[in-house]
Design a protein around this motif. Structure first.
Motif, PDB file in Angstrom:
ATOM      1  N   LEU A   1      -6.599 -10.578  -3.881  1.00 57.39           N
ATOM      2  CA  LEU A   1      -6.533 -11.343  -3.838  1.00 57.39           C
ATOM      3  C   LEU A   1      -6.101 -13.280  -4.190  1.00 57.39           C
ATOM      4  CD1 LEU A   1      -8.089 -12.877  -1.104  1.00 57.39           C
ATOM      5  CD2 LEU A   1     -10.661 -13.712  -2.871  1.00 57.39           C
ATOM      6  N   ALA A   2      -6.546 -13.157  -5.478  1.00 60.89           N
ATOM      7  CA  ALA A   2      -5.502 -13.894  -6.644  1.00 60.89           C
ATOM      8  C   ALA A   2      -4.350 -14.170  -5.897  1.00 60.89           C
ATOM      9  CB  ALA A   2      -6.670 -13.618  -7.685  1.00 60.89           C
ATOM     10  N   MET A   3      -3.469 -13.303  -6.183  1.00 55.96           N
ATOM     11  CA  MET A   3      -2.149 -13.167  -5.810  1.00 55.96           C
ATOM     12  C   MET A   3      -1.856 -13.541  -4.952  1.00 55.96           C
ATOM     13  SD  MET A   3       0.062 -12.202  -8.581  1.00 55.96           S
ATOM     14  CE  MET A   3       1.034 -10.860  -7.685  1.00 55.96           C
ATOM     15  N   ILE A   4      -2.567 -13.476  -3.550  1.00 57.09           N
ATOM     16  CA  ILE A   4      -2.509 -13.882  -2.185  1.00 57.09           C
ATOM     17  C   ILE A   4      -3.031 -15.186  -1.884  1.00 57.09           C
ATOM     18  CG2 ILE A   4      -3.393 -13.514   0.573  1.00 57.09           C
ATOM     19  CD1 ILE A   4      -4.060 -10.384  -0.809  1.00 57.09           C
ATOM     20  N   VAL A   5      -3.425 -16.014  -2.704  1.00 60.22           N
ATOM     21  CA  VAL A   5      -3.824 -17.049  -2.826  1.00 60.22           C
ATOM     22  C   VAL A   5      -2.909 -18.026  -3.517  1.00 60.22           C
ATOM     23  CG1 VAL A   5      -5.363 -19.173  -3.619  1.00 60.22           C
ATOM     24  CG2 VAL A   5      -6.410 -16.076  -2.793  1.00 60.22           C
ATOM     25  N   GLY A   6      -2.228 -17.402  -4.047  1.00 56.31           N
ATOM     26  CA  GLY A   6      -1.208 -17.559  -4.888  1.00 56.31           C
ATOM     27  C   GLY A   6      -0.241 -17.852  -4.391  1.00 56.31           C
TER      28      GLY A   6
ATOM     29  N   GLY B   1       0.640  -8.301  -4.761  1.00 61.91           N
ATOM     30  CA  GLY B   1      -0.691  -8.396  -5.313  1.00 61.91           C
ATOM     31  C   GLY B   1      -1.206  -6.822  -4.811  1.00 61.91           C
ATOM     32  N   ILE B   2      -1.289  -6.084  -3.619  1.00 61.98           N
ATOM     33  CA  ILE B   2      -1.730  -4.650  -3.536  1.00 61.98           C
ATOM     34  C   ILE B   2      -0.964  -4.032  -4.341  1.00 61.98           C
ATOM     35  CG2 ILE B   2      -1.604  -2.980  -1.617  1.00 61.98           C
ATOM     36  CD1 ILE B   2      -3.641  -5.707  -1.294  1.00 61.98           C
ATOM     37  N   SER B   3       0.587  -3.647  -4.833  1.00 61.80           N
ATOM     38  CA  SER B   3       1.467  -2.586  -4.725  1.00 61.80           C
ATOM     39  C   SER B   3       0.999  -2.691  -7.015  1.00 61.80           C
ATOM     40  CB  SER B   3       2.889  -2.821  -5.096  1.00 61.80           C
ATOM     41  OG  SER B   3       3.492  -3.558  -5.392  1.00 61.80           O
ATOM     42  N   ALA B   4       0.347  -4.470  -7.008  1.00 57.46           N
ATOM     43  CA  ALA B   4       0.070  -4.440  -8.981  1.00 57.46           C
ATOM     44  C   ALA B   4      -1.087  -3.381  -9.067  1.00 57.46           C
ATOM     45  CB  ALA B   4       0.182  -5.671  -9.020  1.00 57.46           C
ATOM     46  N   ILE B   5      -1.642  -3.126  -8.234  1.00 56.31           N
ATOM     47  CA  ILE B   5      -3.153  -2.336  -8.920  1.00 56.31           C
ATOM     48  C   ILE B   5      -3.050  -0.847  -9.258  1.00 56.31           C
ATOM     49  CG2 ILE B   5      -5.066  -1.645  -7.969  1.00 56.31           C
ATOM     50  CD1 ILE B   5      -5.390  -3.690  -5.178  1.00 56.31           C
TER      51      ILE B   5
ATOM     52  N   HIS C   1       1.270  -1.152  -0.428  1.00 58.17           N
ATOM     53  CA  HIS C   1      -0.056   0.468  -0.113  1.00 58.17           C
ATOM     54  C   HIS C   1       0.981   1.542   0.187  1.00 58.17           C
ATOM     55  CE1 HIS C   1      -3.426   2.694   1.001  1.00 58.17           C
ATOM     56  NE2 HIS C   1      -3.384   3.145   1.794  1.00 58.17           N
ATOM     57  N   THR C   2       1.832   1.126   0.650  1.00 50.74           N
ATOM     58  CA  THR C   2       2.693   2.094   0.484  1.00 50.74           C
ATOM     59  C   THR C   2       3.638   2.376  -0.196  1.00 50.74           C
ATOM     60  OG1 THR C   2       4.437   0.954   2.466  1.00 50.74           O
ATOM     61  CG2 THR C   2       2.113   2.736   3.397  1.00 50.74           C
ATOM     62  N   ARG C   3       3.861   1.459  -0.561  1.00 51.50           N
ATOM     63  CA  ARG C   3       5.232   1.124  -2.089  1.00 51.50           C
ATOM     64  C   ARG C   3       6.507   1.425  -1.247  1.00 51.50           C
ATOM     65  NH1 ARG C   3       1.391   0.676  -7.231  1.00 51.50           N
ATOM     66  NH2 ARG C   3      -0.455   1.077  -6.387  1.00 51.50           N
ATOM     67  N   ARG C   4       6.707   1.082  -0.480  1.00 54.57           N
ATOM     68  CA  ARG C   4       7.847   1.202  -0.005  1.00 54.57           C
ATOM     69  C   ARG C   4       8.168  -0.262   0.322  1.00 54.57           C
ATOM     70  NH1 ARG C   4       6.541   5.197   4.823  1.00 54.57           N
ATOM     71  NH2 ARG C   4       8.599   5.183   5.547  1.00 54.57           N
ATOM     72  N   PHE C   5       9.915   0.094   1.700  1.00 54.70           N
ATOM     73  CA  PHE C   5      10.385  -1.025   1.753  1.00 54.70           C
ATOM     74  C   PHE C   5      10.688  -2.427   0.544  1.00 54.70           C
ATOM     75  CE2 PHE C   5       7.398   1.164   5.385  1.00 54.70           C
ATOM     76  CZ  PHE C   5       9.151   1.266   5.844  1.00 54.70           C
ATOM     77  N   SER C   6      10.013  -2.049  -0.395  1.00 55.00           N
ATOM     78  CA  SER C   6      10.038  -2.968  -1.279  1.00 55.00           C
ATOM     79  C   SER C   6      11.602  -3.997  -1.616  1.00 55.00           C
ATOM     80  CB  SER C   6       9.784  -2.813  -2.593  1.00 55.00           C
ATOM     81  OG  SER C   6      10.734  -2.039  -2.910  1.00 55.00           O
ATOM     82  N   GLY C   7      12.783  -3.421  -0.538  1.00 53.99           N
ATOM     83  CA  GLY C   7      13.762  -4.132  -0.612  1.00 53.99           C
ATOM     84  C   GLY C   7      14.138  -4.972   0.943  1.00 53.99           C
ATOM     85  N   VAL C   8      12.988  -5.118   1.483  1.00 49.75           N
ATOM     86  CA  VAL C   8      13.065  -6.003   3.120  1.00 49.75           C
ATOM     87  C   VAL C   8      12.012  -6.838   1.762  1.00 49.75           C
ATOM     88  CG1 VAL C   8      11.410  -5.826   4.499  1.00 49.75           C
ATOM     89  CG2 VAL C   8      13.114  -3.923   4.127  1.00 49.75           C
ATOM     90  N   ILE C   9      11.140  -6.961   1.440  1.00 49.10           N
ATOM     91  CA  ILE C   9      10.809  -7.989   0.854  1.00 49.10           C
ATOM     92  C   ILE C   9      12.023  -8.493   0.360  1.00 49.10           C
ATOM     93  CG2 ILE C   9       8.905  -8.764  -0.858  1.00 49.10           C
ATOM     94  CD1 ILE C   9       7.490  -7.595   0.964  1.00 49.10           C
TER      95      ILE C   9
ATOM     96  N   THR D   1      -2.729   2.725 -10.048  1.00 52.68           N
ATOM     97  CA  THR D   1      -2.566   3.629  -9.042  1.00 52.68           C
ATOM     98  C   THR D   1      -3.841   4.652  -9.259  1.00 52.68           C
ATOM     99  OG1 THR D   1      -0.965   4.791 -10.618  1.00 52.68           O
ATOM    100  CG2 THR D   1      -0.380   3.812  -8.041  1.00 52.68           C
ATOM    101  N   SER D   2      -4.064   4.862 -10.435  1.00 52.52           N
ATOM    102  CA  SER D   2      -5.418   5.143 -11.015  1.00 52.52           C
ATOM    103  C   SER D   2      -6.528   4.795 -10.271  1.00 52.52           C
ATOM    104  CB  SER D   2      -5.771   5.948 -12.243  1.00 52.52           C
ATOM    105  OG  SER D   2      -5.852   4.659 -13.614  1.00 52.52           O
ATOM    106  N   VAL D   3      -6.427   3.379 -10.645  1.00 51.86           N
ATOM    107  CA  VAL D   3      -7.907   2.985 -10.001  1.00 51.86           C
ATOM    108  C   VAL D   3      -7.840   3.615  -8.502  1.00 51.86           C
ATOM    109  CG1 VAL D   3      -8.958   0.784  -8.835  1.00 51.86           C
ATOM    110  CG2 VAL D   3      -8.351   1.343 -11.321  1.00 51.86           C
ATOM    111  N   LEU D   4      -6.898   3.341  -7.321  1.00 47.92           N
ATOM    112  CA  LEU D   4      -7.100   3.592  -6.184  1.00 47.92           C
ATOM    113  C   LEU D   4      -7.146   5.384  -6.306  1.00 47.92           C
ATOM    114  CD1 LEU D   4      -3.839   1.316  -5.324  1.00 47.92           C
ATOM    115  CD2 LEU D   4      -6.223   0.993  -4.382  1.00 47.92           C
ATOM    116  N   ASP D   5      -6.303   5.866  -6.803  1.00 48.79           N
ATOM    117  CA  ASP D   5      -6.242   7.278  -6.760  1.00 48.79           C
ATOM    118  C   ASP D   5      -8.276   7.779  -6.923  1.00 48.79           C
ATOM    119  OD1 ASP D   5      -4.337   9.716  -6.090  1.00 48.79           O
ATOM    120  OD2 ASP D   5      -5.920  10.230  -8.237  1.00 48.79           O
ATOM    121  N   ALA D   6      -9.061   7.312  -7.777  1.00 53.45           N
ATOM    122  CA  ALA D   6      -9.896   7.985  -8.305  1.00 53.45           C
ATOM    123  C   ALA D   6     -10.834   7.552  -7.037  1.00 53.45           C
ATOM    124  CB  ALA D   6     -10.297   6.753  -9.259  1.00 53.45           C
ATOM    125  N   ALA D   7     -10.720   5.818  -6.391  1.00 52.28           N
ATOM    126  CA  ALA D   7     -11.928   5.075  -5.697  1.00 52.28           C
ATOM    127  C   ALA D   7     -11.240   6.487  -4.269  1.00 52.28           C
ATOM    128  CB  ALA D   7     -11.082   4.003  -5.093  1.00 52.28           C
TER     129      ALA D   7
END
Lengths: 233, 278
Positions: free
Chosen positions: A144-149, A112-116, A55-63, A118-124
């Motif tokens: 969800l599909a990615m999380i289930v994966g 899964g979350i970071s692939a959404i 969600h914050t699109r930070r700490f990807s290095g941690v991942i 941004t314009s969709v989130l911004d609009a929402a």
């Protein structure tokens, strides 16, 4: 009689499955139960963490760090270490399995979350979604599909590794692997291995089906059009 | 009326040691109720930042924005956003929801029943001239122009008094864009919505705006005027340049065609249209 024939004989023998014999049914359920508990614990830790990072699109290095480091971790070493620290029983292998399951769930939730879009989130947000509504109506359905994966690959990894539970006397299907090794009972060793593989495949197919249902209809069409376009172009 | 009073927005620099980036510096202007006001300027002039201050998607570092005399900083941002329509360049439709569900979002958030939301959806589809059978499609099945119509319908579904538009027609082809612009003018005429419209396209600004605010870097207002006055009396060289009035290659000439009509051609002799008596 060759080894394959012996293995098949062992697998179809009533003695292997009956409650007063090896009781493979009970051991299988035990095995699945351990795996499910480990994945559930890992999910409770990794999904919120992955959501936050995605969600914050930070700490990807941690991942990247965690998933890389986890690949290098020897699970048997972990089981032995926790076994020495905490003694015989279910807890040491469980901790090791949770640690094993975390990276794939964390990484998949993050992607899964970071692939959404941004314009969709911004609009929402601009339409007036609260954070809670954003999670429930945008993040969850689209991620969800990615999380289930992630749960799928974690579960499979854990299932193959859960045999180590028997190494510190905690049961599961690993019992027959270690018993087979120690008594040089090759048919038992192989039979149990084959059976674990069958279970893993069944679980994988099951999760694959869930994953397909977890993909919302509009997104399936989106994927269909994108792949149609990319194959056409 | 929407009024911007000395608003400034600075963002932290890219690195900790770097200086703050000033997006908008001390900008003030008013947007009259029931008109289309266009914020025009090149990329990076702060026009989007100014637009997004109205629904509190961006909070000014200093200064304030008022709607009908009320400082919006004191309003609940979620409630505020549900009363203001917002259309962006990439429609930003929820990909897992149908067209109808996307349009119904704001009415539903504001507590409309299913039946009420359904009526809004039908009315909006008609208003943006989409056929009723589009209602059950998913965004992935729409063309760019259709998606943008749905974006407009979604923004207007709960009849907001204010509509914010951030380069909404920038990604659709010119023919469709002209149609969408005309439709927007008609809708505004019908509903009397106060619209704030951001674009970098001067012809779009001249076509849509009752009032045009031309911005230079950091939201500096170069001229605020009606389209006619802007063209007739550009305030300075920046405005003239942006309008492209003094550029030699923008000059138009006329030529008489074989069938006796007067054709307008550009500096390279390419046809731009026919001349007719107004």
């Amino acid at each position: 009689m060759n080894v394959i024939q012996e293995t098949i004989n062992w697998l179809v023998s009533p003695q292997t499955w009956s409650a007063d014999g090896h009781d493979m049914i009970a051991r299988s359920l035990e095995h699945l139960q351990y795996s499910a508990i480990a994945v559930a614990f890992a999910a409770v830790l990794a999904i919120p963490a992955g959501w936050f990072m995605g969600h914050t699109r930070r700490f990807s290095g941690v991942i990247v760090g965690i998933t890389g480091a986890a690949r290098a971790l020897p699970t048997l070493g972990l089981v032995t270490l926790f076994g020495l620290l905490l003694g015989i029983g279910l807890v040491p292998p469980m901790i090791a399995l949770v640690i094993l399951a975390i990276p794939s769930i964390l990484a998949s939730t993050y992607s899964g979350i970071s692939a959404i879009d941004t314009s969709v989130l911004d609009a929402a947000r601009a339409q007036g979604f609260t954070t809670r509504q954003l999670i429930a109506r945008v993040h969850l359905p689209l991620g969800l599909a990615m999380i289930v994966g992630g749960l799928r690959s974690a579960f499979i990894q854990v299932m193959s590794t859960a045999i180590l539970a028997a190494y510190v006397g905690a049961g599961g299907l690993g019992r027959f692997i270690f018993l087979g090794i120690n008594t040089q009972h090759t048919a038992m060793l192989l039979g149990a291995s084959v059976w674990i593989m069958v279970l893993v495949i069944v679980v994988d197919v099951l999760f694959g089906t869930i994953q397909r249902f977890a993909t919302p209809a509009g997104v399936r069409r989106l994927n269909a059009t994108t792949s149609a376009q990319s194959s056409a172009g | 009326m929407i009024s911007f009073e000395s608003v400034t927005k600075t963002y932290p620099g890219p690195r900790r040691s770097a200086a703050d980036v000033v997006a908008v510096h001390d900008t003030s202007f008013n947007v009259d109720t029931g008109t289309i006001t266009v914020l025009a300027g090149s990329s990076g002039c702060g026009k989007t930042t100014l637009l997004r201050m109205v629904n509190r998607m961006v909070a000014p570092t200093s200064g304030r924005v008022q709607i009908n005399g009320d400082d919006i900083a004191h309003m609940n941002p979620v409630q505020l956003r549900r009363k203001i329509g917002y259309v962006m360049q990439h429609a930003g439709l929820l990909p897992h929801k149908t067209v109808a569900e996307n349009i119904a979002v704001v009415p539903r958030l504001n507590g409309a029943t299913r039946a009420e939301a359904k009526r809004s959806v039908d009315r909006m589809l008609e208003m943006v001239e989409l056929s009723a059978d589009m209602a059950d499609r998913y965004p992935a099945e729409l063309s760019g122009g259709q998606a943008q119509r749905v974006g407009v319908a979604r923004a207007l579904a709960d009849e907001p008094r204010i509509l914010l538009m951030d380069e909404p027609f920038g990604a659709v082809d010119p023919l469709v864009r002209t149609g969408l612009q005309q439709q927007l003018i008609d809708i505004q005429h019908e509903l009397g919505t106060t619209m704030l419209f951001v674009t970098h396209d001067m012809s779009e600004a001249l076509r849509l705006g009752h009032e045009i605010i031309l911005l230079a870097k950091q939201g500096r207002i170069m001229q605020q005027d009606s389209p006619t006055r802007l063209v007739e009396q550009p305030a300075n060289a920046f405005v003239e340049n942006f309008l492209g009035l003094n550029a030699a290659e923008k000059a138009l000439r006329t030529r008489t065609t074989a069938d006796g009509r007067t054709m307008v051609v550009d500096a390279h002799g390419r046809p731009a249209g026919f001349l007719e008596q107004a």
